[in-house]
Design a protein around this motif. Sequence first.
Motif, PDB file in Angstrom:
ATOM      1  N   MET A 101     -14.324 -26.577  -8.084  1.00 49.75           N
ATOM      2  CA  MET A 101     -14.202 -26.370  -6.639  1.00 49.75           C
ATOM      3  C   MET A 101     -12.793 -26.715  -6.182  1.00 49.75           C
ATOM      4  O   MET A 101     -12.309 -26.199  -5.172  1.00 49.75           O
ATOM      5  CB  MET A 101     -15.221 -27.224  -5.880  1.00 49.75           C
ATOM      6  CG  MET A 101     -15.312 -26.852  -4.403  1.00 49.75           C
ATOM      7  SD  MET A 101     -15.822 -28.203  -3.345  1.00 49.75           S
ATOM      8  CE  MET A 101     -17.432 -28.572  -3.978  1.00 49.75           C
ATOM      9  N   ASP A 199     -17.994 -29.645   2.061  1.00 48.75           N
ATOM     10  CA  ASP A 199     -18.054 -29.803   0.613  1.00 48.75           C
ATOM     11  C   ASP A 199     -19.469 -30.249   0.243  1.00 48.75           C
ATOM     12  O   ASP A 199     -19.880 -31.361   0.575  1.00 48.75           O
ATOM     13  CB  ASP A 199     -17.005 -30.850   0.194  1.00 48.75           C
ATOM     14  CG  ASP A 199     -16.963 -31.090  -1.304  1.00 48.75           C
ATOM     15  OD1 ASP A 199     -17.980 -30.878  -1.994  1.00 48.75           O
ATOM     16  OD2 ASP A 199     -15.893 -31.522  -1.787  1.00 48.75           O
ATOM     17  N   TYR A 202     -22.647 -32.232  -3.909  1.00 50.97           N
ATOM     18  CA  TYR A 202     -23.844 -33.017  -4.278  1.00 50.97           C
ATOM     19  C   TYR A 202     -25.109 -32.541  -3.584  1.00 50.97           C
ATOM     20  O   TYR A 202     -26.099 -33.256  -3.538  1.00 50.97           O
ATOM     21  CB  TYR A 202     -23.596 -34.493  -3.946  1.00 50.97           C
ATOM     22  CG  TYR A 202     -22.413 -35.057  -4.698  1.00 50.97           C
ATOM     23  CD1 TYR A 202     -22.533 -35.412  -6.038  1.00 50.97           C
ATOM     24  CD2 TYR A 202     -21.171 -35.183  -4.088  1.00 50.97           C
ATOM     25  CE1 TYR A 202     -21.446 -35.892  -6.744  1.00 50.97           C
ATOM     26  CE2 TYR A 202     -20.069 -35.661  -4.786  1.00 50.97           C
ATOM     27  CZ  TYR A 202     -20.220 -36.019  -6.119  1.00 50.97           C
ATOM     28  OH  TYR A 202     -19.153 -36.490  -6.818  1.00 50.97           O
ATOM     29  N   THR A 226     -20.182 -26.682  -6.495  1.00 54.82           N
ATOM     30  CA  THR A 226     -19.629 -26.823  -7.839  1.00 54.82           C
ATOM     31  C   THR A 226     -20.721 -26.808  -8.902  1.00 54.82           C
ATOM     32  O   THR A 226     -21.875 -27.121  -8.603  1.00 54.82           O
ATOM     33  CB  THR A 226     -18.828 -28.142  -7.963  1.00 54.82           C
ATOM     34  OG1 THR A 226     -18.306 -28.258  -9.290  1.00 54.82           O
ATOM     35  CG2 THR A 226     -19.713 -29.365  -7.695  1.00 54.82           C
ATOM     36  N   LYS A 229     -21.672 -31.085 -11.061  1.00 62.31           N
ATOM     37  CA  LYS A 229     -22.506 -32.261 -10.832  1.00 62.31           C
ATOM     38  C   LYS A 229     -23.953 -31.971 -11.264  1.00 62.31           C
ATOM     39  O   LYS A 229     -24.284 -32.213 -12.403  1.00 62.31           O
ATOM     40  CB  LYS A 229     -22.376 -32.692  -9.372  1.00 62.31           C
ATOM     41  CG  LYS A 229     -20.901 -32.880  -8.919  1.00 62.31           C
ATOM     42  CD  LYS A 229     -20.257 -34.117  -9.475  1.00 62.31           C
ATOM     43  CE  LYS A 229     -18.734 -34.159  -9.510  1.00 62.31           C
ATOM     44  NZ  LYS A 229     -17.988 -33.960  -8.287  1.00 62.31           N
TER      45      LYS A 229
HETATM   46  C1  LIG Z   1     -16.658 -33.698  -8.010  1.00 61.08           C
HETATM   47  C2  LIG Z   1     -16.294 -33.253  -6.655  1.00 61.08           C
HETATM   48  C3  LIG Z   1     -15.641 -32.045  -6.418  1.00 61.08           C
HETATM   49  C4  LIG Z   1     -14.912 -31.318  -7.500  1.00 61.08           C
HETATM   50  O1  LIG Z   1     -15.657 -30.506  -8.158  1.00 61.08           O
HETATM   51  P1  LIG Z   1     -15.017 -29.623  -9.336  1.00 61.08           P
HETATM   52  O2  LIG Z   1     -15.807 -28.402  -9.177  1.00 61.08           O
HETATM   53  O3  LIG Z   1     -15.286 -30.387 -10.586  1.00 61.08           O
HETATM   54  O4  LIG Z   1     -13.560 -29.403  -9.086  1.00 61.08           O
HETATM   55  C5  LIG Z   1     -15.444 -31.620  -5.138  1.00 61.08           C
HETATM   56  N1  LIG Z   1     -15.831 -32.379  -4.112  1.00 61.08           N
HETATM   57  C6  LIG Z   1     -16.422 -33.554  -4.289  1.00 61.08           C
HETATM   58  C7  LIG Z   1     -16.819 -34.362  -3.119  1.00 61.08           C
HETATM   59  C8  LIG Z   1     -16.655 -34.047  -5.558  1.00 61.08           C
HETATM   60  O5  LIG Z   1     -17.173 -35.255  -5.734  1.00 61.08           O
END
Ligand SMILES: *Cc1c(COP(=O)(O)O)cnc(C)c1O
Length: 373
Positions: A101, A199, A202, A226, A229
Amino acid sequence: MTKSKDYTSLLNDSVSNVPEYVPGKTTSQIAAEYGLNPDSIIKLNANENPLGPSEKVIATIQKEAENASLYPTADVSNLRRALTAYTGFPIENIVASGPGMDSLIDALNKLFIGAGDEVIVPVPTFTYYGISAASLGGVCVDVNLKPDYSLDVDSILNAVTEKTKIIWLCSPNNPTGNIIAAGDVRKLAENTKSIIFIDEAYVEFSNAGSLSNLVKEYENIVIGRTFSKAFGLAGMRLGYVIAPDWIASALLRVLPPFAVSILAEAAAIAAIEDIEYLESGVAMVKEEREKLIDAISKNTPYKVYPSEGNFIIADVSPKTSKEAVDEFLRNGILIRSCDSFQNIGKNTVRITVGTPEMNQKVIQMFEKFANQK
Ligand SMILES: *Cc1c(COP(=O)(O)O)cnc(C)c1O
């Protein structure tokens, strides 16, 4: 070797203003630093999936390896179709890209941020939004969350200026674990001329569900997701956004042509198809998260916050987060100090929810740490 001239004056002025991103360390880095056996380390510092990817995903990656010499399909249509089924949004509103992301955070900043433009970041939160904006000459305006870490909508509105281009929100928020109410997002979307990014790295772990339906109502709301996670594919580096048509097509213009690797695309499709694996992993996290919160709250003097993510935070005052991280590490458990986040102080640690066995050790470790002078 003698060096030729110094060319550093060629660097853009913005480069010196880019803050450092502090990543969670890998197991092999920690093993080398502390002289530990890497296999014995319990890694709970980067909110990775402790169960790993599903067997079906691993088999798919192995099978796809023979195509590694080929370019992927530029429009990533197979993955976007799978994401259409997963998110309920049409393919036109989905843009997938790597690395992670993070690449879409960069791309969104690239669309809107030039020298002197402002982004608003409610802190503490994920630090990459501001880092990415700064690399483009943008100015990151931090606005504190309230003491209970809820969003301070009025303070954000007060911080908005003519130059504000993007307001970066995170729900569930990393590192605090709480979610943002749809009403607060509406208020920001309606009372500013800014883009509102939410974002949802999670979101799968949240009982409240997604705010993505807001994209159907507002032309200035973008959702980030993403595979790192809940899907357990952090190493594949794949993210996507759900965005209004005009932003989705603008993003496709600024992203590199082949922004998703052939292995990442195949893995992600297989992960979406193995929805039972996702759901059972998420169910484990939700159950274990509450057990961790209850046990640490009951058995130690530390304040533990509720969480809708696959992690929790604990305030270990009067001890420092650094002391906690070091002591946990000496016992083979890797957790994250929050001191590199703004506005959370030096006493808070973040712990990823692990497997039941891992979490048992975390609880015992907390009890031991609380009893040490
Ligand atoms: C882990 C995380 C991301 C990054 O995700 P990637 O896809 O691994 O780059 C983005 N935002 C938050 C809040 C995260 O904890």
